[in-house]
Design a protein around this motif. Sequence first.
Motif, PDB file in Angstrom:
ATOM      1  N   PRO A  88      19.785 -14.266  -8.405  1.00 50.34           N
ATOM      2  CA  PRO A  88      19.793 -14.960  -7.105  1.00 50.34           C
ATOM      3  C   PRO A  88      20.907 -14.442  -6.192  1.00 50.34           C
ATOM      4  CG  PRO A  88      19.580 -16.528  -8.901  1.00 50.34           C
ATOM      5  CD  PRO A  88      19.878 -15.191  -9.523  1.00 50.34           C
ATOM      6  N   GLY A  89      20.544 -14.197  -4.927  1.00 45.62           N
ATOM      7  CA  GLY A  89      21.510 -13.726  -3.943  1.00 45.62           C
ATOM      8  C   GLY A  89      21.882 -12.263  -4.069  1.00 45.62           C
ATOM      9  N   GLN A  90      21.272 -11.560  -5.010  1.00 45.77           N
ATOM     10  CA  GLN A  90      21.607 -10.159  -5.244  1.00 45.77           C
ATOM     11  C   GLN A  90      20.510  -9.246  -4.698  1.00 45.77           C
ATOM     12  OE1 GLN A  90      24.603  -9.104  -6.725  1.00 45.77           O
ATOM     13  NE2 GLN A  90      25.064 -11.267  -6.381  1.00 45.77           N
ATOM     14  N   ARG A  91      20.808  -7.957  -4.761  1.00 44.44           N
ATOM     15  CA  ARG A  91      19.926  -6.917  -4.257  1.00 44.44           C
ATOM     16  C   ARG A  91      19.724  -5.890  -5.356  1.00 44.44           C
ATOM     17  NH1 ARG A  91      21.072  -1.970  -1.996  1.00 44.44           N
ATOM     18  NH2 ARG A  91      19.848  -1.373  -0.196  1.00 44.44           N
ATOM     19  N   GLY A  92      18.551  -5.290  -5.422  1.00 45.67           N
ATOM     20  CA  GLY A  92      18.272  -4.238  -6.391  1.00 45.67           C
ATOM     21  C   GLY A  92      17.394  -3.179  -5.751  1.00 45.67           C
ATOM     22  N   GLU A  93      17.226  -2.067  -6.445  1.00 42.54           N
ATOM     23  CA  GLU A  93      16.382  -0.981  -5.943  1.00 42.54           C
ATOM     24  C   GLU A  93      15.587  -0.376  -7.081  1.00 42.54           C
ATOM     25  OE1 GLU A  93      18.253   2.043  -3.621  1.00 42.54           O
ATOM     26  OE2 GLU A  93      19.281   0.596  -2.340  1.00 42.54           O
ATOM     27  N   LEU A  94      14.402   0.113  -6.734  1.00 40.56           N
ATOM     28  CA  LEU A  94      13.570   0.858  -7.658  1.00 40.56           C
ATOM     29  C   LEU A  94      12.883   1.931  -6.824  1.00 40.56           C
ATOM     30  CD1 LEU A  94      11.324  -0.477 -10.433  1.00 40.56           C
ATOM     31  CD2 LEU A  94      10.378   1.128  -8.810  1.00 40.56           C
ATOM     32  N   THR A  95      12.974   3.178  -7.255  1.00 37.77           N
ATOM     33  CA  THR A  95      12.308   4.279  -6.551  1.00 37.77           C
ATOM     34  C   THR A  95      11.245   4.843  -7.479  1.00 37.77           C
ATOM     35  OG1 THR A  95      14.337   4.748  -5.327  1.00 37.77           O
ATOM     36  CG2 THR A  95      12.645   6.457  -5.326  1.00 37.77           C
ATOM     37  N   TRP A  96      10.051   5.013  -6.949  1.00 32.67           N
ATOM     38  CA  TRP A  96       8.897   5.386  -7.764  1.00 32.67           C
ATOM     39  C   TRP A  96       8.043   6.423  -7.051  1.00 32.67           C
ATOM     40  CZ3 TRP A  96       8.285   3.685 -12.635  1.00 32.67           C
ATOM     41  CH2 TRP A  96       7.082   3.972 -13.275  1.00 32.67           C
ATOM     42  N   THR A  97       7.606   7.445  -7.795  1.00 28.48           N
ATOM     43  CA  THR A  97       6.636   8.408  -7.288  1.00 28.48           C
ATOM     44  C   THR A  97       5.268   8.010  -7.820  1.00 28.48           C
ATOM     45  OG1 THR A  97       8.250  10.193  -7.196  1.00 28.48           O
ATOM     46  CG2 THR A  97       5.928  10.836  -7.238  1.00 28.48           C
ATOM     47  N   MET A 131      20.614  -2.864 -18.004  1.00 27.45           N
ATOM     48  CA  MET A 131      21.623  -2.615 -16.988  1.00 27.45           C
ATOM     49  C   MET A 131      21.877  -3.858 -16.160  1.00 27.45           C
ATOM     50  SD  MET A 131      20.027   1.013 -15.982  1.00 27.45           S
ATOM     51  CE  MET A 131      21.383   2.030 -15.498  1.00 27.45           C
ATOM     52  N   ASN A 132      22.781  -3.753 -15.215  1.00 29.90           N
ATOM     53  CA  ASN A 132      23.140  -4.911 -14.416  1.00 29.90           C
ATOM     54  C   ASN A 132      22.039  -5.316 -13.462  1.00 29.90           C
ATOM     55  OD1 ASN A 132      23.319  -3.493 -11.955  1.00 29.90           O
ATOM     56  ND2 ASN A 132      25.435  -2.955 -12.343  1.00 29.90           N
ATOM     57  N   ASN A 133      22.287  -6.376 -12.688  1.00 37.36           N
ATOM     58  CA  ASN A 133      21.250  -6.986 -11.884  1.00 37.36           C
ATOM     59  C   ASN A 133      20.739  -6.131 -10.737  1.00 37.36           C
ATOM     60  OD1 ASN A 133      23.426  -7.102 -10.209  1.00 37.36           O
ATOM     61  ND2 ASN A 133      23.447  -9.303  -9.988  1.00 37.36           N
ATOM     62  N   SER A 134      21.345  -5.019 -10.454  1.00 41.12           N
ATOM     63  CA  SER A 134      20.856  -4.204  -9.340  1.00 41.12           C
ATOM     64  C   SER A 134      20.206  -2.918  -9.830  1.00 41.12           C
ATOM     65  CB  SER A 134      22.013  -3.870  -8.394  1.00 41.12           C
ATOM     66  OG  SER A 134      22.955  -3.068  -9.055  1.00 41.12           O
ATOM     67  N   GLU A 190       0.847  -1.188   0.000  1.00 36.46           N
ATOM     68  CA  GLU A 190       0.000   0.000   0.000  1.00 36.46           C
ATOM     69  C   GLU A 190       0.882   1.237   0.000  1.00 36.46           C
ATOM     70  OE1 GLU A 190      -2.817   0.042   3.186  1.00 36.46           O
ATOM     71  OE2 GLU A 190      -3.669  -1.899   2.605  1.00 36.46           O
ATOM     72  N   VAL A 191       0.531   2.204  -0.848  1.00 38.50           N
ATOM     73  CA  VAL A 191       1.238   3.480  -0.907  1.00 38.50           C
ATOM     74  C   VAL A 191       0.191   4.589  -0.972  1.00 38.50           C
ATOM     75  CG1 VAL A 191       3.248   2.468  -2.070  1.00 38.50           C
ATOM     76  CG2 VAL A 191       1.410   3.476  -3.435  1.00 38.50           C
ATOM     77  N   LYS A 192       0.640   5.811  -0.819  1.00 41.22           N
ATOM     78  CA  LYS A 192      -0.264   6.958  -0.909  1.00 41.22           C
ATOM     79  C   LYS A 192       0.030   7.726  -2.200  1.00 41.22           C
ATOM     80  CE  LYS A 192      -0.804   7.660   4.061  1.00 41.22           C
ATOM     81  NZ  LYS A 192      -1.813   6.676   4.137  1.00 41.22           N
ATOM     82  N   ALA A 193      -1.010   8.270  -2.819  1.00 44.21           N
ATOM     83  CA  ALA A 193      -0.827   9.119  -3.993  1.00 44.21           C
ATOM     84  C   ALA A 193       0.073  10.287  -3.600  1.00 44.21           C
ATOM     85  CB  ALA A 193      -2.171   9.612  -4.505  1.00 44.21           C
ATOM     86  N   GLY A 194       1.070  10.587  -4.397  1.00 44.73           N
ATOM     87  CA  GLY A 194       2.020  11.653  -4.121  1.00 44.73           C
ATOM     88  C   GLY A 194       3.272  11.174  -3.402  1.00 44.73           C
ATOM     89  N   GLU A 195       3.237   9.961  -2.898  1.00 40.08           N
ATOM     90  CA  GLU A 195       4.364   9.411  -2.150  1.00 40.08           C
ATOM     91  C   GLU A 195       5.449   8.888  -3.092  1.00 40.08           C
ATOM     92  OE1 GLU A 195       4.867   6.426   1.655  1.00 40.08           O
ATOM     93  OE2 GLU A 195       3.301   5.922   0.203  1.00 40.08           O
ATOM     94  N   THR A 196       6.708   9.080  -2.693  1.00 40.76           N
ATOM     95  CA  THR A 196       7.844   8.515  -3.422  1.00 40.76           C
ATOM     96  C   THR A 196       8.422   7.409  -2.552  1.00 40.76           C
ATOM     97  OG1 THR A 196       8.305  10.599  -4.552  1.00 40.76           O
ATOM     98  CG2 THR A 196      10.089   8.985  -4.471  1.00 40.76           C
ATOM     99  N   VAL A 197       8.406   6.188  -3.096  1.00 43.58           N
ATOM    100  CA  VAL A 197       8.807   5.004  -2.348  1.00 43.58           C
ATOM    101  C   VAL A 197      10.050   4.388  -2.970  1.00 43.58           C
ATOM    102  CG1 VAL A 197       8.105   2.700  -1.567  1.00 43.58           C
ATOM    103  CG2 VAL A 197       6.416   4.550  -1.696  1.00 43.58           C
ATOM    104  N   ARG A 198      11.005   4.080  -2.113  1.00 44.96           N
ATOM    105  CA  ARG A 198      12.219   3.364  -2.522  1.00 44.96           C
ATOM    106  C   ARG A 198      12.001   1.901  -2.154  1.00 44.96           C
ATOM    107  NH1 ARG A 198      16.795   2.876   1.160  1.00 44.96           N
ATOM    108  NH2 ARG A 198      18.443   1.766   0.075  1.00 44.96           N
ATOM    109  N   PHE A 199      11.925   1.029  -3.179  1.00 46.33           N
ATOM    110  CA  PHE A 199      11.775  -0.398  -2.961  1.00 46.33           C
ATOM    111  C   PHE A 199      13.167  -1.024  -2.945  1.00 46.33           C
ATOM    112  CE2 PHE A 199       7.829   0.902  -5.045  1.00 46.33           C
ATOM    113  CZ  PHE A 199       6.886   0.359  -4.185  1.00 46.33           C
ATOM    114  N   VAL A 200      13.503  -1.682  -1.853  1.00 49.38           N
ATOM    115  CA  VAL A 200      14.765  -2.418  -1.749  1.00 49.38           C
ATOM    116  C   VAL A 200      14.401  -3.883  -1.938  1.00 49.38           C
ATOM    117  CG1 VAL A 200      16.702  -3.042  -0.265  1.00 49.38           C
ATOM    118  CG2 VAL A 200      15.794  -0.708  -0.222  1.00 49.38           C
TER     119      VAL A 200
END
Length: 175
Positions: free
Chosen positions: A138-147, A114-117, A55-65
């Motif tokens: 597998p075993g890696q970490r990535g990020e996506l930031t979305w408004t 791009m690479n896996n992260s 759940e997110v709020k309209a207008g919110e910028t969320v960083r997904f790890v």
Amino acid sequence: MKCLFIAAALALVSLPTFAGEAQTFAFGEPAPASKATRTVNVVLKDIAFEPGNLEVKAGETVRFVLVNEGKLPHEFNLGDKAMHAEHQKEMVAMQGKLFTGGMNHEGMDHGQMMNNSQAMDHGGGHGHAGGNTVLVMPGQRGELTWTFRKSAPIEFACNVPGHYQAGMVGALTIE
């Protein structure tokens, strides 16, 4: 077969980088991590996300790890059902090209890969094109930031062939 799929996925993320631009969708657009007002941790397991709904709020910028604790490559893709269905077709087409002797970029609209992260970009108006997808090995970490701009019926999903159909999808509610 599993080893062949992993090898294909590794080949995909090792392809050269091409320039591309992020797009804006009705439900929002990519944002720099520095603009995030909240961080949400998502674990990618083999054929499941934890948590299973967001759940997110309209207008919110969320960083997904994103942390892939599974044994298979997975992606975290934001979109509606139609966008996921179209992206799944692209993923199957790319998988076929990888298994038959390499990627031929003719006739396919590829942008930045791009690479896996980081986000992958294949061009077009959906899928990886808008910076709304991260492929995590597998075993890696990535990020996506979305408004998130406005309420819309969207999902987060893994569109690696067969994963969505096996249940690797969750509802994302924008309040």
